[in-house]
Enzyme design. Structure first.
Site: not given
Length: 456
Positions: A11-12, A22, A35, A45, A287, A430, A446
């Site tokens: 990912a990172a 890009r 890798e 995940c 990570d 709602y 509340r």
């Protein structure tokens, strides 16, 4: 032309490489990525859901293949492990895991995205066939192969954190008898014990045997050398397969050997641009780093793909000539075990005490929809607020369908530094199919307001 070297192809690392590409053409910036595994840019995940059969195919978890990265102008070298970083010389040494050949590659910018490794305690039998950690796609495939050829249908999961409970669900879905052995009093130590108790009840109701306050002392093997049981101080649990769900630690041995700064949790330390502290041309994300907790003000290690992808985007933007920062996290996470949804954000009670904060807590029972609307399901919401100021400190939610993602309301409120009183005026959507008139999170807010007032 300058060169960006990336260590780690998930990912990172690949988000950083892709974003930098890009912004800068191959003629301006050469990108080399290493890798050591066989896959890139995949969803770790999602592995429990693949193992459990909810995701049918391994390739469904792969966002971008090595070939796709190469087609975009990234020199991606698979099955190649970086074995040393020479900071003074601005180069890395890599070994081809197929041929064993080693070579040095120089860099102008370096990205360290080495991820995390599963916690694997030093116990007798822990490396026996049939004992599995679950961190990579390769790990998931190895576990599936074991499940396909196991002699029986008994599984033991060691650890009851996110991976532990998710793998317990996956094994239940595969038709296994599942025992979860955990050293803590309740599952999901990322929750307070009173909320973890709700998770325990639900898991027990699913037929999972929960064993708490138990320290594993040995993984016993049979005559064939394969796992046969998990042993604690006073009991033995038969097992045809064992899954480790003890969490992960930052994979920073390479960084440590290179003399780069590590924090108390073993992760690399960076500034807000994800630049490694004290090193102008070295970056780190995912990570393997520690991040700032915006609620407590302390450093934390949180292994999540959401953070890793953001880190990569920020690094790639900065290497590509732009400017981006990562301010920190509030510690949001959501998971499930079968139909039970589990979510938390911000601080637990022990986190607040550790940070020296005085706080109040409230817990409310509510429903996911208007009580009269079909399908309304119960949920429990626990909220922490700072005594005196009323600042929101944390929220935990356990419930059925529609409970988990409500934690996002609290995550936004935490990021904004809102008080619980301010939260009560939030203009949330709602309609009876989606929520009671007062959303459960706002009911908790509340109640928290009243608790803050009573405590002065």
């Amino acid at each position: 032309m300058s060169r960006l070297v990336v260590i780690g192809g998930d990912a990172a690392g690949m988000s950083a490489a892709s974003q930098a590409r890009r912004l800068r053409t191959p003629g301006e910036l050469e990108i080399v990525a290493f890798e050591r595994g066989r896959f890139t840019s995949y969803s770790a995940c999602g592995i429990p859901y693949w193992v459990g059969g909810e995701v049918p195919d391994r390739d469904d978890l792969v966002a971008r293949t090595p070939e796709e990265h190469r087609a975009r102008g990234i020199d991606l070298r698979m099955r190649t492990e970086v074995t040393a970083v020479d900071v003074a010389g601005g180069r890395v040494r890599a070994r081809d895991l197929g041929s064993g050949a080693e070579s040095w590659t120089s860099y102008d910018h370096l990205v360290i995205a080495t991820g995390a490794r599963p916690v694997r305690p030093e116990l007798p039998g822990i490396d026996a066939p049939g004992v599995h950690g679950v961190q990579t796609l390769g790990d998931g495939q190895a576990l599936l192969d074991t499940l396909a050829h196991a002699r029986g249908r008994r599984a033991v999961v060691i650890g009851a954190g996110y991976i532990g409970v998710e793998m317990a669900e996956a094994l239940i879905n595969r038709g296994y008898q599942v025992t979860v052995v955990d050293r803590g009093p309740e599952p999901m130590a990322t929750l307070d014990p009173d909320m973890g108790r709700l998770v325990r009840r639900a898991m027990t109701g699913l037929g999972i045997t929960m064993v708490s306050d138990a320290e594993v002392t040995e993984v016993r093997t049979g005559a064939d050398g394969r796992v046969s049981a998990v042993v604690t101080g006073d009991a033995e649990y038969p097992a045809d397969v064992v899954v480790l769900g003890l969490g992960v630690r930052p994979e920073t041995a390479l960084a440590r050997d290179a003399g780069l700064p590590l924090g108390d949790h073993g992760g690399l330390l960076t500034d807000r641009t994800m630049r490694v502290r004290g090193h102008e041309n070295i970056w780190a994300g995912g990570d393997c780093v520690e991040v700032l907790d915006l609620v407590s003000g302390q450093q934390r290690h949180i292994a999540l793909g959401t953070h890793a992808n953001k880190h990569g985007q920020i690094i790639g933007t900065n290497v590509g000539g732009g400017h981006a920062t990562f301010p920190g996290v509030v510690g949001t996470a959501v998971s499930k075990v079968c139909d039970l949804e589990i979510a938390r954000t911000g601080l637990r009670e022990k986190d607040a005490r550790r940070a020296g904060l005085e706080y109040v807590t409230v817990t409310v029972e509510s429903t996911s929809r208007a009580g009269y609307y079909p399908g309304a399901s119960p949920m429990t919401v626990k909220m922490l607020a700072e005594r005196g100021t009323g600042r929101l400190l944390g929220v935990q939610i356990v419930g059925r369908e529609g409970a988990g993602k409500r934690v996002d309301i609290a995550a936004v409120a935490l990021t904004a530094g809102m008080t619980v009183e301010r939260m009560t005026t939030l203009d949330l959507g709602y309609a009876p199919p989606f929520s009671p008139v007062w959303d459960p999170v706002l009911v908790a807010a509340r109640k928290a307001v009243r608790a803050v007032e009573q405590r002065g």
